[in-house]
Design a protein around this motif. Structure first.
Motif, PDB file in Angstrom:
ATOM      1  N   VAL A  93      11.259   8.743  -8.014  1.00 41.57           N
ATOM      2  CA  VAL A  93      12.319   8.075  -7.265  1.00 41.57           C
ATOM      3  C   VAL A  93      11.838   6.728  -6.742  1.00 41.57           C
ATOM      4  O   VAL A  93      12.649   5.809  -6.546  1.00 41.57           O
ATOM      5  CB  VAL A  93      12.800   8.960  -6.102  1.00 41.57           C
ATOM      6  CG1 VAL A  93      13.514  10.183  -6.626  1.00 41.57           C
ATOM      7  CG2 VAL A  93      11.643   9.368  -5.195  1.00 41.57           C
ATOM      8  N   ALA A  94      10.530   6.572  -6.531  1.00 42.02           N
ATOM      9  CA  ALA A  94      10.002   5.295  -6.063  1.00 42.02           C
ATOM     10  C   ALA A  94      10.284   4.184  -7.072  1.00 42.02           C
ATOM     11  O   ALA A  94      10.679   3.070  -6.701  1.00 42.02           O
ATOM     12  CB  ALA A  94       8.497   5.412  -5.805  1.00 42.02           C
ATOM     13  N   LEU A  95      10.103   4.471  -8.371  1.00 44.39           N
ATOM     14  CA  LEU A  95      10.399   3.476  -9.414  1.00 44.39           C
ATOM     15  C   LEU A  95      11.892   3.171  -9.463  1.00 44.39           C
ATOM     16  O   LEU A  95      12.287   2.021  -9.689  1.00 44.39           O
ATOM     17  CB  LEU A  95       9.912   3.986 -10.767  1.00 44.39           C
ATOM     18  CG  LEU A  95       8.400   4.099 -10.945  1.00 44.39           C
ATOM     19  CD1 LEU A  95       8.069   4.757 -12.278  1.00 44.39           C
ATOM     20  CD2 LEU A  95       7.742   2.729 -10.868  1.00 44.39           C
ATOM     21  N   LEU A  96      12.722   4.192  -9.270  1.00 43.16           N
ATOM     22  CA  LEU A  96      14.175   3.983  -9.267  1.00 43.16           C
ATOM     23  C   LEU A  96      14.593   3.077  -8.115  1.00 43.16           C
ATOM     24  O   LEU A  96      15.323   2.089  -8.322  1.00 43.16           O
ATOM     25  CB  LEU A  96      14.877   5.341  -9.170  1.00 43.16           C
ATOM     26  CG  LEU A  96      16.381   5.325  -8.893  1.00 43.16           C
ATOM     27  CD1 LEU A  96      17.121   4.639 -10.025  1.00 43.16           C
ATOM     28  CD2 LEU A  96      16.904   6.745  -8.695  1.00 43.16           C
ATOM     29  N   PHE A  97      14.137   3.369  -6.898  1.00 38.72           N
ATOM     30  CA  PHE A  97      14.503   2.569  -5.738  1.00 38.72           C
ATOM     31  C   PHE A  97      13.988   1.137  -5.885  1.00 38.72           C
ATOM     32  O   PHE A  97      14.684   0.174  -5.553  1.00 38.72           O
ATOM     33  CB  PHE A  97      13.947   3.197  -4.465  1.00 38.72           C
ATOM     34  CG  PHE A  97      14.514   4.556  -4.162  1.00 38.72           C
ATOM     35  CD1 PHE A  97      15.753   4.934  -4.655  1.00 38.72           C
ATOM     36  CD2 PHE A  97      13.810   5.473  -3.382  1.00 38.72           C
ATOM     37  CE1 PHE A  97      16.295   6.187  -4.378  1.00 38.72           C
ATOM     38  CE2 PHE A  97      14.337   6.720  -3.095  1.00 38.72           C
ATOM     39  CZ  PHE A  97      15.578   7.078  -3.602  1.00 38.72           C
ATOM     40  N   SER A 148       5.381   5.949  -0.730  1.00 44.31           N
ATOM     41  CA  SER A 148       6.153   7.124  -1.182  1.00 44.31           C
ATOM     42  C   SER A 148       7.503   7.116  -0.467  1.00 44.31           C
ATOM     43  O   SER A 148       7.711   7.828   0.520  1.00 44.31           O
ATOM     44  CB  SER A 148       5.398   8.422  -0.891  1.00 44.31           C
ATOM     45  OG  SER A 148       4.171   8.444  -1.582  1.00 44.31           O
ATOM     46  N   PRO A 149       8.439   6.306  -0.939  1.00 44.75           N
ATOM     47  CA  PRO A 149       9.705   6.145  -0.206  1.00 44.75           C
ATOM     48  C   PRO A 149      10.587   7.369  -0.315  1.00 44.75           C
ATOM     49  O   PRO A 149      10.625   8.063  -1.332  1.00 44.75           O
ATOM     50  CB  PRO A 149      10.347   4.934  -0.889  1.00 44.75           C
ATOM     51  CG  PRO A 149       9.805   4.973  -2.283  1.00 44.75           C
ATOM     52  CD  PRO A 149       8.417   5.511  -2.175  1.00 44.75           C
ATOM     53  N   SER A 150      11.306   7.610   0.736  1.00 43.47           N
ATOM     54  CA  SER A 150      12.321   8.664   0.744  1.00 43.47           C
ATOM     55  C   SER A 150      13.699   8.041   0.549  1.00 43.47           C
ATOM     56  O   SER A 150      13.844   6.804   0.530  1.00 43.47           O
ATOM     57  CB  SER A 150      12.280   9.438   2.060  1.00 43.47           C
ATOM     58  OG  SER A 150      12.598   8.576   3.144  1.00 43.47           O
TER      59      SER A 150
END
Length: 442
Positions: free
Chosen positions: A83-87, A106-108
């Motif tokens: 999800v980090a690459l997506l964001f 490590s973003p949420s």
């Protein structure tokens, strides 16, 4: 066909360019434009576009976004493994490097929503922003909260943004058990035979007339349409076989209008080419060389298997075939050097007069497979993890079948799932005469 794409808020010239680039997909493009609405208006929060492979989903969306100059980001769920690459990709495309740098390591989801809101307050968008998710079926394996959040992202970030999901499977396979926001559904049907003929005929060779190339495509579809309706694969086959179709015309033996003679010349070649459908690792030149210089080692063996199987995997497959089709008590005869003279009649019982190849493969334990493998391989091999992983790979490739239960970790049992012709071709590539080790051929 430009009339089908007329929509207020978009330039007519741009819509005509879009229509020219989307043959046989004007209806779907017009429906998608209606769902998207005018650029300044709020769009529906999420759209779900589904259809089989090579039905024009990505192409239609990409052409609309680029030609109409709509702010968008295209994200491949295959490439974005986290999800980090997506964001990061979304923030980078809409707001630049400075916004993407604000993400923690490590973003949420809450981090992404907070940064997105902050950026939109500083630079609000004048048009609808679009996030196009290709191969969206992979989102089912991601975090359980990601898909429901993307479907209602417009509400979370309080911005004019829409998420477009592209998938090859239906929405019913996506819907979480806990429920979620329902997107609008748009189905892309498969191309009909007439539509495929129209699209493929546009790629005609400049040295030949349009009627000549169209007749070639018609012949090609007559052979392959029943087994393959993938536009990309048919385009590959059209390029692959066109030189053979043109040979009589280039040699002056046949005129372009003599379709029947051209069909007689190309028919056997096209039937042979059916063996390479979907085998994209074989280029046109390689396939032609295989046809002209087909050796005994390759006969009966697909190029895919010949290229991809590692050296020891071939011996493991040979050992599995011997274990499946030889009785267990004959292993001493075949694989022990000083066993003495044992006649086949001493083994034969009344119920064993039927050939083992007619009865089919029998299950065998892992220790017997490894014992035969170490006997037939021509070098000393340590029982490392690599050997066991290659057995698992053969099961994944469906060359071996696991017949024991998953909880039987100490004594798993397998069956060999390949034919005699297949294993004979494999054996020839490693110079192993498998017939000498088969009980049925004594």
């Amino acid at each position: 066909m430009a009339g089908l794409l007329e929509h207020p808020g978009y330039d007519g010239k741009k819509l005509r360019r879009v229509s020219e680039q989307l043959p046989c997909r004007e209806v779907q493009a017009g429906m998608l434009l209606s769902l998207m609405g005018q650029p300044q208006q709020y769009c529906y929060p999420s759209l779900f576009i589904y259809g089989h492979r090579a039905s024009g989903k990505s192409h239609v969306v990409t052409v609309l976004m680029k030609e109409l100059e709509l702010p968008h980001v295209t994200v491949s769920c295959v490439e974005c493994v986290s999800v980090a690459l997506l964001f990061e990709q979304v923030l980078l495309s809409f707001f630049g490097c400075a916004a993407a740098a604000l993400l923690p390591r490590s973003p949420s989801l809450s981090d992404f929503v907070r940064i997105y809101r902050q950026q939109t307050s500083e630079s609000p968008g004048k048009q609808t922003r679009y996030i196009v998710m290709e191969k969206a079926e992979l989102l089912r394996d991601a975090n359980v909260n990601l898909l429901p959040a993307l479907l209602r992202l417009q509400e979370l970030v309080e911005d004019n943004i829409s998420v477009i999901l592209l998938s090859e499977i239906v929405w019913d396979k996506f819907r979480p058990n806990t429920g979620c926001f329902e997107p609008l559904l748009l189905h892309f049907p498969d191309y009909s035979k007439g539509e495929l003929l129209q699209i493929l005929s546009k790629d005609r060779h400049p040295s030949y007339s349009a009627e000549f190339y169209s007749s070639y495509i018609s012949i090609l579809l007559g052979v392959f349409y029943a087994v393959c309706r993938d536009l990309r694969e048919l385009q590959h086959l059209a390029v692959l076989n066109f030189s053979k179709f043109c040979e009589p015309v280039s040699a002056g033996k046949v005129k372009e209008t003599e379709t029947h003679k051209l069909w007689k010349n190309i028919e056997p070649h096209l039937k042979k080419a059916m063996r390479t459908v979907y085998l994209r690792e074989v280029s046109s030149l390689q396939w032609e060389q295989m046809e002209e210089h087909e050796t005994g080692a390759l006969r009966g063996l697909s190029a895919h298997t010949h290229v991809e199987l590692p050296y020891y995997s071939k011996f493991l497959l040979i050992a599995a075939y011997l274990a499946s089709y030889n009785p267990a008590r004959t292993d001493k005869r075949f694989f022990v050097k000083h066993h003495g003279k044992i006649k086949k009649t001493n083994f034969l019982k009344k119920n064993e007069k039927t050939s083992n190849h007619l009865l089919g493969p029998k299950p065998f334990p892992l220790d017997r497979l490894l014992a035969i493998f170490y006997s037939v391989v021509d070098s000393r091999v340590a029982p490392t993890a690599s050997i066991f992983s290659q057995i698992s790979s053969l099961v994944t490739l469906q060359l071996l079948t696991l017949v024991s239960h998953n909880d039987q970790l100490d004594t798993p049992k397998y069956k060999c799932a390949v034919s005699l012709d297949f294993i004979s071709a494999i054996s020839r590539t490693v110079n192993f005469d498998i017939v000498k080790y088969l009980y049925d051929f004594l």
